[in-house]
Scaffold this motif. Structure first.
Motif, PDB file in Angstrom:
ATOM      1  N   VAL A  57      -4.377  23.840 -11.337  1.00  0.00           N
ATOM      2  CA  VAL A  57      -3.024  24.221 -11.760  1.00  0.00           C
ATOM      3  C   VAL A  57      -2.141  24.455 -10.541  1.00  0.00           C
ATOM      4  CG1 VAL A  57      -1.657  25.915 -13.025  1.00  0.00           C
ATOM      5  CG2 VAL A  57      -3.933  25.281 -13.857  1.00  0.00           C
ATOM      6  N   VAL A  58      -0.931  23.927 -10.596  1.00  0.00           N
ATOM      7  CA  VAL A  58       0.027  24.075  -9.496  1.00  0.00           C
ATOM      8  C   VAL A  58       1.201  24.940  -9.932  1.00  0.00           C
ATOM      9  CG1 VAL A  58       1.591  22.881  -7.913  1.00  0.00           C
ATOM     10  CG2 VAL A  58      -0.604  21.844  -8.521  1.00  0.00           C
ATOM     11  N   ASP A  59       1.379  26.042  -9.240  1.00  0.00           N
ATOM     12  CA  ASP A  59       2.525  26.943  -9.402  1.00  0.00           C
ATOM     13  C   ASP A  59       2.757  27.393 -10.847  1.00  0.00           C
ATOM     14  OD1 ASP A  59       3.626  27.910  -7.107  1.00  0.00           O
ATOM     15  OD2 ASP A  59       5.487  26.793  -7.228  1.00  0.00           O
ATOM     16  N   GLY A  60       1.682  27.485 -11.614  1.00  0.00           N
ATOM     17  CA  GLY A  60       1.795  27.949 -12.990  1.00  0.00           C
ATOM     18  C   GLY A  60       2.500  26.984 -13.909  1.00  0.00           C
ATOM     19  N   LYS A  61       2.773  25.751 -13.418  1.00  0.00           N
ATOM     20  CA  LYS A  61       3.575  24.792 -14.188  1.00  0.00           C
ATOM     21  C   LYS A  61       2.833  23.522 -14.589  1.00  0.00           C
ATOM     22  CE  LYS A  61       7.941  25.902 -11.823  1.00  0.00           C
ATOM     23  NZ  LYS A  61       9.035  25.311 -10.994  1.00  0.00           N
ATOM     24  N   TYR A  62       1.952  23.051 -13.699  1.00  0.00           N
ATOM     25  CA  TYR A  62       1.384  21.719 -13.884  1.00  0.00           C
ATOM     26  C   TYR A  62      -0.141  21.739 -13.744  1.00  0.00           C
ATOM     27  CZ  TYR A  62       6.226  20.766 -12.493  1.00  0.00           C
ATOM     28  OH  TYR A  62       7.592  20.782 -12.380  1.00  0.00           O
ATOM     29  N   ILE A  63      -0.806  20.948 -14.579  1.00  0.00           N
ATOM     30  CA  ILE A  63      -2.249  20.740 -14.467  1.00  0.00           C
ATOM     31  C   ILE A  63      -2.477  19.308 -14.020  1.00  0.00           C
ATOM     32  CG2 ILE A  63      -4.464  20.681 -15.677  1.00  0.00           C
ATOM     33  CD1 ILE A  63      -3.410  22.789 -17.572  1.00  0.00           C
ATOM     34  N   ALA A  64      -3.147  19.129 -12.883  1.00  0.00           N
ATOM     35  CA  ALA A  64      -3.413  17.792 -12.356  1.00  0.00           C
ATOM     36  C   ALA A  64      -4.476  17.091 -13.201  1.00  0.00           C
ATOM     37  CB  ALA A  64      -3.864  17.882 -10.902  1.00  0.00           C
ATOM     38  N   LEU A  65      -4.225  15.843 -13.541  1.00  0.00           N
ATOM     39  CA  LEU A  65      -5.172  15.035 -14.296  1.00  0.00           C
ATOM     40  C   LEU A  65      -5.632  13.868 -13.425  1.00  0.00           C
ATOM     41  CD1 LEU A  65      -3.220  14.833 -17.708  1.00  0.00           C
ATOM     42  CD2 LEU A  65      -4.925  16.531 -17.012  1.00  0.00           C
ATOM     43  N   ILE A  97       0.840  -1.191   0.000  1.00  0.00           N
ATOM     44  CA  ILE A  97       0.000   0.000   0.000  1.00  0.00           C
ATOM     45  C   ILE A  97       0.875   1.241   0.000  1.00  0.00           C
ATOM     46  CG2 ILE A  97      -1.646   1.337   1.377  1.00  0.00           C
ATOM     47  CD1 ILE A  97      -2.828  -1.314   2.322  1.00  0.00           C
ATOM     48  N   GLY A  98       1.915   1.231   0.841  1.00  0.00           N
ATOM     49  CA  GLY A  98       2.816   2.370   0.898  1.00  0.00           C
ATOM     50  C   GLY A  98       3.497   2.620  -0.430  1.00  0.00           C
ATOM     51  N   THR A  99       3.892   1.530  -1.086  1.00  0.00           N
ATOM     52  CA  THR A  99       4.549   1.664  -2.386  1.00  0.00           C
ATOM     53  C   THR A  99       3.606   2.275  -3.398  1.00  0.00           C
ATOM     54  OG1 THR A  99       5.917  -0.262  -1.926  1.00  0.00           O
ATOM     55  CG2 THR A  99       5.745   0.427  -4.222  1.00  0.00           C
ATOM     56  N   ALA A 100       2.306   1.839  -3.375  1.00  0.00           N
ATOM     57  CA  ALA A 100       1.331   2.371  -4.330  1.00  0.00           C
ATOM     58  C   ALA A 100       1.106   3.855  -4.091  1.00  0.00           C
ATOM     59  CB  ALA A 100       0.016   1.600  -4.206  1.00  0.00           C
ATOM     60  N   THR A 101       1.032   4.230  -2.792  1.00  0.00           N
ATOM     61  CA  THR A 101       0.791   5.626  -2.466  1.00  0.00           C
ATOM     62  C   THR A 101       1.948   6.508  -2.924  1.00  0.00           C
ATOM     63  OG1 THR A 101      -0.503   4.956  -0.548  1.00  0.00           O
ATOM     64  CG2 THR A 101       0.269   7.220  -0.580  1.00  0.00           C
ATOM     65  N   ALA A 102       3.170   5.958  -2.805  1.00  0.00           N
ATOM     66  CA  ALA A 102       4.359   6.734  -3.118  1.00  0.00           C
ATOM     67  C   ALA A 102       4.774   6.630  -4.584  1.00  0.00           C
ATOM     68  CB  ALA A 102       5.507   6.284  -2.222  1.00  0.00           C
ATOM     69  N   ALA A 103       3.935   6.004  -5.390  1.00  0.00           N
ATOM     70  CA  ALA A 103       4.280   5.823  -6.804  1.00  0.00           C
ATOM     71  C   ALA A 103       4.530   7.176  -7.460  1.00  0.00           C
ATOM     72  CB  ALA A 103       3.140   5.104  -7.528  1.00  0.00           C
ATOM     73  N   PRO A 104       5.589   7.256  -8.281  1.00  0.00           N
ATOM     74  CA  PRO A 104       5.907   8.538  -8.915  1.00  0.00           C
ATOM     75  C   PRO A 104       4.836   8.949  -9.915  1.00  0.00           C
ATOM     76  CG  PRO A 104       7.234   6.773  -9.846  1.00  0.00           C
ATOM     77  CD  PRO A 104       6.514   6.185  -8.668  1.00  0.00           C
ATOM     78  N   ALA A 107      -5.417  13.576  -5.584  1.00  0.00           N
ATOM     79  CA  ALA A 107      -4.201  12.885  -5.146  1.00  0.00           C
ATOM     80  C   ALA A 107      -3.014  13.345  -5.988  1.00  0.00           C
ATOM     81  CB  ALA A 107      -4.380  11.374  -5.246  1.00  0.00           C
ATOM     82  N   ASN A 108      -3.230  13.471  -7.277  1.00  0.00           N
ATOM     83  CA  ASN A 108      -2.171  13.974  -8.160  1.00  0.00           C
ATOM     84  C   ASN A 108      -1.861  15.438  -7.871  1.00  0.00           C
ATOM     85  OD1 ASN A 108      -1.945  11.484  -9.444  1.00  0.00           O
ATOM     86  ND2 ASN A 108      -3.445  12.016 -11.025  1.00  0.00           N
ATOM     87  N   LEU A 109      -2.891  16.187  -7.504  1.00  0.00           N
ATOM     88  CA  LEU A 109      -2.686  17.580  -7.112  1.00  0.00           C
ATOM     89  C   LEU A 109      -1.758  17.662  -5.900  1.00  0.00           C
ATOM     90  CD1 LEU A 109      -3.470  20.610  -7.404  1.00  0.00           C
ATOM     91  CD2 LEU A 109      -5.400  20.138  -5.884  1.00  0.00           C
ATOM     92  N   ASP A 110      -2.000  16.806  -4.912  1.00  0.00           N
ATOM     93  CA  ASP A 110      -1.151  16.785  -3.723  1.00  0.00           C
ATOM     94  C   ASP A 110       0.298  16.443  -4.088  1.00  0.00           C
ATOM     95  OD1 ASP A 110      -3.146  17.466  -1.895  1.00  0.00           O
ATOM     96  OD2 ASP A 110      -3.730  15.382  -1.560  1.00  0.00           O
ATOM     97  N   ALA A 111       0.453  15.484  -4.997  1.00  0.00           N
ATOM     98  CA  ALA A 111       1.802  15.090  -5.413  1.00  0.00           C
ATOM     99  C   ALA A 111       2.505  16.220  -6.161  1.00  0.00           C
ATOM    100  CB  ALA A 111       1.731  13.842  -6.287  1.00  0.00           C
ATOM    101  N   LEU A 112       1.743  16.956  -6.951  1.00  0.00           N
ATOM    102  CA  LEU A 112       2.322  18.085  -7.683  1.00  0.00           C
ATOM    103  C   LEU A 112       2.682  19.232  -6.745  1.00  0.00           C
ATOM    104  CD1 LEU A 112      -0.020  18.014 -10.803  1.00  0.00           C
ATOM    105  CD2 LEU A 112       2.448  17.570 -10.809  1.00  0.00           C
ATOM    106  N   ILE A 113       1.907  19.404  -5.699  1.00  0.00           N
ATOM    107  CA  ILE A 113       2.244  20.402  -4.684  1.00  0.00           C
ATOM    108  C   ILE A 113       3.573  20.039  -4.026  1.00  0.00           C
ATOM    109  CG2 ILE A 113       1.594  21.308  -2.412  1.00  0.00           C
ATOM    110  CD1 ILE A 113      -1.339  21.165  -3.364  1.00  0.00           C
TER     111      ILE A 113
END
Length: 213
Positions: A177-185, A19-26, A194-200
């Motif tokens: 949008v995160v920091d003007g660089k990334y759009i979470a999908l 589970i931890g590995t899945a959560t931490a997936a890049p 979840a992807n938004l949190d990772a991009l943050i």
């Protein structure tokens, strides 16, 4: 099949690790889209998150409860703001509505009610006159609302929102949008956040590496 205590404990640890590995997936290229060139953010040391939305968008309406829950846990080093996207002329009234409510200090109270009026009550909010009439029935001076919507200050913000909708290379809404660089999908709202949190986290690390203030 029976397992001893040690075997069960080992399985539990393995399950926890998986589970931890899945959560931490890049992040992969399916989890976000990069904005090129990156857009400037507000001065300061906080990671900037922008939600581009349209009041008439059913997906934006559906996202709202999940997003509100996410906002209750907004980290101290993250700033959040909304920008009404404008892809075509018919979206201008929505942007005017948002910025008029903001100017009048009624945004917190009325933001969700505007969504409900369109998607639950099936109100046709196609022009400011119609919207002002509805506002008059919901505790806001209709004439003041209409006058404010047509003011120079609101017109300037609407124009800026239109420019940002193009500059951020939006292909649809909602767009986070995160920091003007990334759009979470994401295929689901939970996945998108979840992807938004990772991009943050990524933006936070990038700021630290750059010594950004």
């Amino acid at each position: 099949m029976k397992f001893g205590f040690k075997a069960l404990a080992a399985l539990a640890v393995a399950g926890f690790m998986s589970i931890g590995t899945a959560t931490a997936a890049p992040l992969t290229d399916k989890d976000y889209r990069e904005i090129k060139p990156a857009q400037s953010t507000e001065p300061g040391n906080k990671v900037e998150v922008i939600e581009f939305f349209w009041y008439g968008c059913p997906h934006c309406f559906d996202l709202e409860p999940t997003l509100k829950k996410w906002l209750t846990k907004l980290p101290a080093d993250v700033t959040f703001k909304r920008v009404p996207a404008i892809f075509r002329q018919s979206w201008v009234a929505g942007a005017q509505t948002y910025y008029t409510l903001e100017t009048m200090g009624e945004l917190d109270r009325m933001h969700g009610k505007v969504f409900d009026a369109i998607h639950v009550e099936r109100q046709a909010f196609n022009d400011i006159g119609t919207i002002a009439t509805w506002m008059g029935k919901n505790g806001i001076d209709g004439k003041k609302f209409e006058d404010t919507a047509k003011s120079f200050a609101v017109s300037g913000k609407v124009q800026r929102a239109q420019q940002m909708s193009a500059a951020y290379q939006l292909t649809g809404v909602p767009a986070l949008v995160v920091d003007g660089k990334y759009i979470a999908l994401g295929n689901t709202f939970d996945g998108m956040l979840a992807n938004l949190d990772a991009l943050i986290e990524r933006a936070r690390a990038e700021r630290a590496a750059a010594g950004k203030k």
